[in-house]
Design an enzyme around this catalytic site. Structure first.
Site, short mmCIF file in Angstrom:
data_model
loop_
_atom_site.label_atom_id
_atom_site.label_comp_id
_atom_site.label_asym_id
_atom_site.label_seq_id
_atom_site.Cartn_x
_atom_site.Cartn_y
_atom_site.Cartn_z
N THR A 30 0.82 -1.21 0.00
CA THR A 30 0.00 0.00 0.00
C THR A 30 0.85 1.27 0.00
O THR A 30 1.94 1.29 0.59
CB THR A 30 -0.90 0.01 1.25
OG1 THR A 30 -1.48 1.31 1.42
CG2 THR A 30 -0.13 -0.32 2.52
N TYR A 35 -2.86 -1.45 9.98
CA TYR A 35 -2.99 -2.02 8.63
C TYR A 35 -1.72 -1.76 7.82
O TYR A 35 -1.10 -2.69 7.28
CB TYR A 35 -4.21 -1.42 7.92
CG TYR A 35 -4.17 -1.62 6.43
CD1 TYR A 35 -4.42 -2.88 5.89
CD2 TYR A 35 -3.84 -0.58 5.56
CE1 TYR A 35 -4.34 -3.08 4.52
CE2 TYR A 35 -3.75 -0.78 4.21
CZ TYR A 35 -4.01 -2.03 3.69
OH TYR A 35 -3.93 -2.23 2.33
#
Ligand code: UDP
Length: 326
Positions: free
Chosen positions: A117, A141
């Site tokens: 990400t 995350y």
């Protein structure tokens, strides 16, 4: 020889699995259906319902289907949930991925592609973000993704194993053929939400923050069509198959669009005003996230063909209509 796609019943994994099948690759999908949907897996794929941390199952799938490469999408992806339940996120995204990688190393699978990400980069890093830019993930995350990147680096140094990390910017849109799309009912992403508002499923779109240091005061992101992202995975796979060394690539178009740009795009597509409500900033949202995609273009020859906001929005709305009527 086949490719194992973990999380292949989810949003991005199912697009990649379809793209692989479309060009004739043999695909096995491993998904526990915790958030994915069996209906989004192409009929020509072998589907195995199960857990990535089930080493015996992973080894059985590898042996039975001659798996030589793995594309790993399975994982938890909701940032606020990760803040509320960090241990659950580290379990799901790091501990289980560690188990998967161990089973693969033991089964002598040597090629691995990992979904990472853009949120691994430091919030104050200069934009557009190059791969070498400083990393400082904030959410559990994003940290779980960076931990896995590090794990892969170490494994590739220690074993006959090569990997590619793809760092996604803001993925949006859906399969132009309508076979799959973003289906999570809890989805909070801007273009998904805007599509829901466009169809009258949600009364209005919140604009989270109008006082950012950006041209129009709203958050700026690098939205990339999921079909171009799927193509990036196929190129990464081809490179690994051809013997390329491990590498990390940004996946974005290298241009920023504001929330207001997206609202205008939706209004162009639907031909009327979109009801919006100017709201406070959403905690943790950086003002701007734009990729520098030069490396993936130069090294993998990635040539995006869907860099068109209206097209992304049209495909998202078409999917939303189909998904809601299903
Ligand atoms: N955003 C918004 N309204 C929404 C959802 C998102 O204004 O209903 C904004 C958000 O603040 C950010 C941008 O849209 O500036 C993209 O957010 P999204 O959740 O799609 O992706 P993120 O960049 O947070 O992963």
């Amino acid at each position: 020889m086949s490719v194992l796609v973990t999380g292949g019943a989810g949003y991005i994994g199912s697009h990649v699995a379809h793209a692989l099948l479309d060009r004739g690759d043999a695909v096995a999908v491993l998904d526990n259906l915790s958030t994915g949907n069996r209906a989004y897996v192409g009929e020509d794929a072998v589907f195995v319902e199960g857990d990535i941390a089930d080493a015996a199952l992973v080894k059985q799938v590898v042996a039975r289907h001659g798996v030589e490469s793995v594309l790993h999408f399975a994982g938890s992806i909701v940032v606020p949930d990760s803040v509320a339940d960090p241990l659950g996120y580290y379990e799901n995204n790091v501990v289980r991925t560690r188990a998967l990688i161990q089973a693969l190393v033991e089964a002598e699978v040597k090629q691995f592609i990992f979904s990472s990400t853009a949120t691994v980069y430091a919030a104050d890093a200069p934009q557009p973000l190059a791969e070498a830019e400083v990393k400082a993930p904030i959410s559990p995350y994003a940290r779980s993704k960076l931990m896995t990147e590090w794990m892969l680096e170490d494994v590739s140094r220690a074993h006959d194993f090569r990997h590619m990390v793809l760092r996604y910017f803001n993925v949006a849109g859906a399969d132009p053929a309508g076979r799959t799309g973003q289906s999570s009912p809890k989805a909070t992403h801007l273009i998904k939400r805007a599509a829901q508002v466009a169809l009258g499923r949600v009364p209005h779109l919140d604009i989270f923050g109008t006082d950012y240091p950006t041209a129009d005061g709203t958050g700026v992101r690098d939205y990339i069509h999921v079909t171009d992202l799927a193509a990036a995975h196929l190129l990464a796979l081809d490179a690994l198959r051809a013997g390329a060394p491990s590498a990390t690539y940004n996946c974005g178009y290298g241009r920023g669009l504001s929330v207001r740009d997206v609202v205008s795009g939706v209004e162009r597509v639907i031909g009327r005003r979109l009801p919006v409500l100017e709201s406070a900033r959403r905690p943790g949202d950086p003002p701007t996230l734009i990729s520098d995609p030069r490396r993936i273009k130069a090294e993998l020859g990635w040539m995006p063909v869907h860099d068109d906001l209206d097209g992304i929005i049209r495909s998202a709305i078409a999917w939303e209509r189909r998904f809601n009527s299903a």
